[in-house]
Enzyme design. Structure first.
Site, PDB file in Angstrom:
ATOM      1  N   GLU A 118     -11.434 -17.364  15.531  1.00 26.11           N
ATOM      2  CA  GLU A 118     -10.333 -18.111  16.154  1.00 26.11           C
ATOM      3  C   GLU A 118     -10.607 -18.388  17.624  1.00 26.11           C
ATOM      4  O   GLU A 118     -10.019 -19.298  18.217  1.00 26.11           O
ATOM      5  CB  GLU A 118      -8.997 -17.364  15.955  1.00 26.11           C
ATOM      6  CG  GLU A 118      -8.565 -16.414  17.063  1.00 26.11           C
ATOM      7  CD  GLU A 118      -9.268 -15.067  17.053  1.00 26.11           C
ATOM      8  OE1 GLU A 118     -10.512 -15.041  17.197  1.00 26.11           O
ATOM      9  OE2 GLU A 118      -8.579 -14.046  16.922  1.00 26.11           O
ATOM     10  N   HIS A 160      -9.765  -6.610  22.646  1.00 30.14           N
ATOM     11  CA  HIS A 160     -10.540  -6.795  21.406  1.00 30.14           C
ATOM     12  C   HIS A 160     -12.046  -6.831  21.667  1.00 30.14           C
ATOM     13  O   HIS A 160     -12.837  -6.691  20.726  1.00 30.14           O
ATOM     14  CB  HIS A 160     -10.122  -8.077  20.681  1.00 30.14           C
ATOM     15  CG  HIS A 160      -8.722  -8.046  20.171  1.00 30.14           C
ATOM     16  ND1 HIS A 160      -8.274  -7.076  19.304  1.00 30.14           N
ATOM     17  CD2 HIS A 160      -7.651  -8.852  20.404  1.00 30.14           C
ATOM     18  CE1 HIS A 160      -6.991  -7.289  19.027  1.00 30.14           C
ATOM     19  NE2 HIS A 160      -6.592  -8.352  19.698  1.00 30.14           N
ATOM     20  N   ASP A 196      -0.174  -3.478  23.257  1.00 36.60           N
ATOM     21  CA  ASP A 196      -0.276  -4.816  22.662  1.00 36.60           C
ATOM     22  C   ASP A 196       0.008  -4.704  21.164  1.00 36.60           C
ATOM     23  O   ASP A 196      -0.317  -3.680  20.545  1.00 36.60           O
ATOM     24  CB  ASP A 196      -1.686  -5.362  22.906  1.00 36.60           C
ATOM     25  CG  ASP A 196      -1.875  -6.795  22.438  1.00 36.60           C
ATOM     26  OD1 ASP A 196      -1.856  -7.701  23.288  1.00 36.60           O
ATOM     27  OD2 ASP A 196      -2.049  -7.008  21.214  1.00 36.60           O
ATOM     28  N   HIS A 198      -1.511  -5.975  18.781  1.00 38.17           N
ATOM     29  CA  HIS A 198      -2.755  -5.862  18.000  1.00 38.17           C
ATOM     30  C   HIS A 198      -3.526  -4.598  18.353  1.00 38.17           C
ATOM     31  O   HIS A 198      -3.508  -4.154  19.504  1.00 38.17           O
ATOM     32  CB  HIS A 198      -3.642  -7.086  18.252  1.00 38.17           C
ATOM     33  CG  HIS A 198      -2.973  -8.394  17.914  1.00 38.17           C
ATOM     34  ND1 HIS A 198      -2.313  -9.155  18.854  1.00 38.17           N
ATOM     35  CD2 HIS A 198      -2.852  -9.040  16.737  1.00 38.17           C
ATOM     36  CE1 HIS A 198      -1.820 -10.243  18.264  1.00 38.17           C
ATOM     37  NE2 HIS A 198      -2.127 -10.199  16.977  1.00 38.17           N
ATOM     38  N   ASP A 285       3.231  -8.833  22.903  1.00 40.17           N
ATOM     39  CA  ASP A 285       3.382  -9.557  21.636  1.00 40.17           C
ATOM     40  C   ASP A 285       4.115  -8.739  20.569  1.00 40.17           C
ATOM     41  O   ASP A 285       4.309  -9.225  19.444  1.00 40.17           O
ATOM     42  CB  ASP A 285       2.040 -10.103  21.113  1.00 40.17           C
ATOM     43  CG  ASP A 285       0.852  -9.223  21.407  1.00 40.17           C
ATOM     44  OD1 ASP A 285       1.052  -8.060  21.813  1.00 40.17           O
ATOM     45  OD2 ASP A 285      -0.294  -9.683  21.214  1.00 40.17           O
ATOM     46  N   TYR A 324       2.660 -14.184  23.299  1.00 40.07           N
ATOM     47  CA  TYR A 324       2.501 -15.616  23.041  1.00 40.07           C
ATOM     48  C   TYR A 324       3.818 -16.362  22.889  1.00 40.07           C
ATOM     49  O   TYR A 324       3.815 -17.574  22.666  1.00 40.07           O
ATOM     50  CB  TYR A 324       1.589 -15.801  21.814  1.00 40.07           C
ATOM     51  CG  TYR A 324       0.331 -14.989  21.993  1.00 40.07           C
ATOM     52  CD1 TYR A 324      -0.641 -15.388  22.904  1.00 40.07           C
ATOM     53  CD2 TYR A 324       0.158 -13.755  21.354  1.00 40.07           C
ATOM     54  CE1 TYR A 324      -1.758 -14.615  23.149  1.00 40.07           C
ATOM     55  CE2 TYR A 324      -0.958 -12.973  21.587  1.00 40.07           C
ATOM     56  CZ  TYR A 324      -1.911 -13.408  22.487  1.00 40.07           C
ATOM     57  OH  TYR A 324      -3.009 -12.626  22.742  1.00 40.07           O
TER      58      TYR A 324
END
Ligand code: SP5
Ligand code: ZN
Length: 342
Positions: A118, A160, A196, A198, A285, A324
């Site tokens: 992505e 990440h 976060d 994620h 997020d 986001y």
């Protein structure tokens, strides 16, 4: 609270993110930062500084040299190959195809150093990633110099990114750089708390076999959420790092009542580990209206989370990660900082 931020983040603005088989405008876009800056100013947090130049020696100490060369030259190599679009990875060294040999061909190299397609690279991505790392480094320097806390408004985000892979909108692991810098300044043990939505796979990977850097992450369960392949509760570290990783995966729809219990557990683990300094991977997020996430935190919950983090009483570097729901990103981010400051 001192805040560090570089305008150079704008140089990273891919037009496309591969999402559901379509190229959409990336969720991780430059305007996110504008919302955070506007909210900081609105709340009187105006000690906003440009970072010093990136400490390249520290970046080289953390990352794989081939990976850094790749990031620096990828765009030129891509254009020289005759490709006309943005850099998107298409071929990966997956199970039983991992011999650890980076190809010469740029298309192959991209796949070798990428963990999720992505994330596109464009002209300027390297400079932006360096400027983001520089913000983390300058914020950490301020904390080492005696500030109780500092906020690195990093863009692109970092958690990440491993020492040798980009993806999940991340290129250089800003939080890991901050943790290493705190260690180098004399903190015997440090902790990274990743809130976060994620899982912070990159940070976990970097410190997985180390006992001096505790890593705790609250995130969407890997069965259901990006990055999908890491972040299970039974990943607890290895070797010297045995017991120094703590994952709190949570299900779709998780409300703050449950999320905050995981936060308290993470905080208790960090305290028990004896950390002398803290890095917070500050993604927002987990917010209820985030377009790519599935927790149910509301804006006041972020203030409460900041308050709870402050109970550690540690010198703290906040590094911006994801978030986001762009109109709320500023409010939620600044709520954490204000909750922390009390
Ligand atoms: C730093 C950070 O928060 N990185 C997140 C990277 C997420 N990448 C995968 C996004 C998948 C989006 N799927 C959209 C589903 C919309 N319902
Ligand atoms: Zn995220």
């Amino acid at each position: 609270m001192r805040i560090f931020y570089s305008e150079t983040h704008r140089r990273h603005f891919p037009q496309g993110e591969l999402n559901g088989g379509e190229l959409v405008t990336p969720f991780e876009r430059p305007s996110r930062v504008e919302y955070v800056l506007a909210r900081l100013k609105e709340r009187g947090l105006t000690d906003i500084n440009a970072p010093d130049a990136p400490d390249m020696a520290a970046i080289r100490a953390l990352c794989d040299p081939g990976y850094l060369d790749f990031l620096e030259t990828a765009w030129d190599d891509w254009v020289a190959e005759g490709f006309r679009g943005e850099i998107i990875a298409a071929s990966f060294p997956v199970r039983r195809m991992q011999m650890g040999r980076p190809p010469r061909n740029i298309d192959g190299k991209v796949g070798y150093y990428c963990l999720a397609a992505e994330t596109a690279i464009t002209n300027g991505t390297w400079e932006a990633a360096l400027s983001s790392a520089a913000s983390a480094q300058s914020a950490t320097r301020a904390v080492i110099a005696g500030e109780k806390a500092a906020f690195a408004l990093c863009r692109p985000p970092g958690h990440h990114a491993t020492a040798d892979m980009y993806g999940g909108y991340c290129f250089l692991n800003n939080a890991a750089l901050a943790a290493e810098q705190l260690r180098a300044s004399g903190a015997g043990k440090v902790a990274v708390l990743d809130i976060d939505f994620h899982h912070g796979n990159g940070t976990q990977d970097i410190f997985y076999d180390r006992g001096d850097v505790f890593f705790a992450s609250l995130h969407g369960a890997p069965e259901d959420a990006f990055p999908y392949f890491l972040g299970y509760a039974d990943e607890t570290g290895t070797g010297d790092g045995d017991g120094a990783t703590a994952n709190f995966p949570m299900a779709p729809g998780t409300p703050y009542s449950e999320w905050s219990q995981a936060l308290d557990q993470a905080i208790a683990r960090i305290r028990a580990h004896g950390a002398e300094a803290l890095v917070v991977s500050l993604g927002v997020d987990a917010y209820k209206d985030d377009p790519i996430s599935f927790f149910k935190l509301d804006s006041p919950d972020f203030t409460d989370a900041g308050r709870r983090i402050a109970t550690l009483g540690l010198p703290t570097v906040f590094c911006m990660e994801g978030g986001y729901a762009i109109e709320a990103v500023g409010i939620n981010t600044v709520n954490v900082l204000e909750g922390f400051e009390g």
